[in-house]
Design a protein around this motif. Structure first.
Motif, PDB file in Angstrom:
ATOM      1  N   ASP A 194      39.131 110.407 -51.195  1.00  0.00           N
ATOM      2  CA  ASP A 194      37.784 109.995 -51.588  1.00  0.00           C
ATOM      3  C   ASP A 194      37.593 108.498 -51.410  1.00  0.00           C
ATOM      4  O   ASP A 194      38.522 107.701 -51.581  1.00  0.00           O
ATOM      5  CB  ASP A 194      37.521 110.364 -53.055  1.00  0.00           C
ATOM      6  N   ARG A 239      34.963 105.475 -52.830  1.00  0.00           N
ATOM      7  CA  ARG A 239      33.961 105.199 -53.874  1.00  0.00           C
ATOM      8  C   ARG A 239      33.358 103.813 -53.645  1.00  0.00           C
ATOM      9  O   ARG A 239      34.079 102.837 -53.425  1.00  0.00           O
ATOM     10  CB  ARG A 239      34.596 105.274 -55.255  1.00  0.00           C
ATOM     11  N   HIS A 245      29.872 108.076 -53.329  1.00  0.00           N
ATOM     12  CA  HIS A 245      31.108 108.784 -52.959  1.00  0.00           C
ATOM     13  C   HIS A 245      31.004 109.303 -51.520  1.00  0.00           C
ATOM     14  O   HIS A 245      29.933 109.677 -51.051  1.00  0.00           O
ATOM     15  CB  HIS A 245      31.362 109.965 -53.905  1.00  0.00           C
ATOM     16  N   CYS A 253      33.889 111.361 -48.524  1.00  0.00           N
ATOM     17  CA  CYS A 253      35.215 111.954 -48.346  1.00  0.00           C
ATOM     18  C   CYS A 253      35.741 111.604 -46.960  1.00  0.00           C
ATOM     19  O   CYS A 253      35.109 111.917 -45.948  1.00  0.00           O
ATOM     20  CB  CYS A 253      35.153 113.473 -48.516  1.00  0.00           C
TER      21      CYS A 253
END
Length: 470
Positions: free
Chosen positions: A234, A236, A251, A253
């Motif tokens: 992830d 952030r 967020h 991925c």
């Protein structure tokens, strides 16, 4: 690792070496050329092996020093001599700049003993006997047997995913193949493995207006500046220490498909004038802070700051052997977040030429990666006319412009080049402006097409230039 490449009829090249391959790793690489069914090499003929510059320079003099290299063959009654090609730094150590230049050019054009600046060439010369189909010639780079302890070392990798070993042949020693006198007979790629992520690069626009989106480029690198292409996790995004931006996408991925980097087109929105930074936390808690983002009032008319690189060399001349024009544009846009770029390979050098198919590749790459409003590509090349007035870069506004090479009779001087460029939207930029070898001087000048001057190249101290404004 055990890799091989076959060129029909010419032969097969195979490489055996350490796996996985890491920067700083010492070891022995066995590079074997097996002659094909149509290949023979007579007495006086040669097999040329090329070792990329990412490896410690191979040497043939001292078995106890790094990079000690030997040659062997399976052919009976054949004696080989291994000769290391000169590099320009070698010659600079022996003599002055002008003499080193003369000898370097002579090594290529006459004795063919030069080493192209992409690496070092080693020449296995057949002194007795002859090689025939099925015979093998093996270069042992980093020969570390009991009586030879000079292991080879991979010293750097820059941005490459792969590093190549190449082989070429001169069957009778008469140098009849174009350019270098050798015919290419094979190339093998060694795949590099990145280490654990140590740096999170975060790049944002330097200037945006109120209400405009803020684009972010995020990339994971190991300690040797290699992209961690197979890492995932992830990502952030948050504002660092306050600032006039609102995070729009908190967020994301990162997957294997991203190849170690991700481009967030609307990561945040500028809300008020001021200066902001964005903080990104990636896999494993690795943290990166963006460059300052200056938010200006919308429509205030102040200049914007854009960043780019318009002098990049690829595999088509003396750049990284596994990087083509499209790779460079992808790296510039999607990894480093540049606003513009141009791949400017040499048009003609001692061992290569940009041909019609090559130039179409340049045109296609410039066309494919140009994104209006986000990323600008400039079709270009480095016009390498060193006998008259030195190197100069040529840039086109259109991606379908033709190339006018310094080796062609109708464009082999600056005046002829400018005449060809006059009907087009193009400009030229003098390069290496204080080098007494390949520097572009000011005896030849066209104010209409020459409006910029290359003033410095900090990574190549021999060619640092004076600041010149026009």
């Amino acid at each position: 690792m055990d890799l091989e490449d076959t060129i029909e009829g010419a032969g097969r090249l195979s490489v055996q070496g350490p796996s996985p391959l890491r920067v700083g790793q010492a070891g022995t690489w066995r590079v074997t050329f097996r002659l094909g069914e149509r290949t023979t090499i007579e007495t006086g003929g040669e097999v040329r092996f090329s070792v990329e510059r990412e490896f410690a320079p191979p040497q043939v003099a001292d078995p106890a020093r790094a990079g000690y290299t030997t040659v062997e063959t399976t052919a009976e009654g054949v004696r080989l001599e291994l000769i290391r090609g000169h590099t320009f730094p070698d010659l600079l150590d022996e003599c002055g700049f002008a003499e080193a230049t003369r000898r370097y050019e002579t090594d290529f054009a006459v004795r063919r003993r030069g080493s192209f600046n992409r690496g070092v060439n080693l020449f296995a010369v057949v002194r007795e006997g002859a090689l025939g189909p099925g015979d093998e010639v093996t270069l042992v780079y980093g020969d570390a047997r009991e009586d030879a302890r000079g292991a080879g070392v991979l010293v750097s990798a820059r941005m490459e995913r792969r590093i190549g070993f190449r082989v070429a042949i001169d069957p009778d020693g008469r140098a009849r193949a174009p350019y270098s006198g050798f015919s290419q007979a094979g190339r093998c790629w060694v795949e590099l493995g990145a280490g654990e992520p140590e740096r999170l690069l975060v790049v944002a626009p330097s200037v945006v207006g109120v209400g405009e989106p803020v684009r972010l480029n995020v990339a994971l690198f190991d300690g040797d500046r290699l992209l961690c292409r197979h890492f995932e996790g992830d990502v952030r995004v948050e504002v660092a220490a306050g600032g006039p931006v609102a995070v729009n996408r908190r967020h994301a991925c990162l997957t294997h498909a991203h190849g170690g980097h991700i481009r967030l087109h609307v990561a945040a929105v500028a809300t008020a004038p001021g200066v902001a930074r964005l903080r990104v936390t990636g896999p494993g808690g690795l943290c990166g802070i963006s460059n300052p983002i200056v938010v200006r009032p919308s429509g205030d008319g102040c200049p914007r700051v854009f960043w780019g690189d318009i002098h990049l060399h690829s595999r088509h001349s003396d750049g990284p052997a596994s990087i083509g024009p499209a790779d460079y544009y992808r790296i510039a846009r999607d990894v480093y977040g540049l606003d513009f770029a141009s791949v400017t390979d040499h048009d003609a050098e001692l061992v290569y030429r940009i041909g019609p198919d090559d130039w179409r590749e340049f045109q296609q790459a410039a066309r494919e990666f140009n994104l209006p409003g986000e990323f600008v590509t400039l079709l270009g090349y480095e016009y390498s006319e060193r006998l008259i007035d030195g190197d100069r870069n040529v840039y086109f506004l259109r991606d379908d412009a033709p190339i006018f090479r310094s080796c062609d009779s109708d464009s082999d001087s600056p005046e002829k080049l400018w005449a060809k460029l006059a009907p087009l939207e193009a400009m030229t930029v003098p390069h290496h402006t204080v080098s007494n070898w390949i520097g572009a001087g000011f005896d030849h000048h066209d104010a209409q097409i020459l409006s910029l001057i290359h003033i410095s190249e900090p990574t190549r101290p021999l060619y640092i230039s004076y600041a010149v404004f026009c």
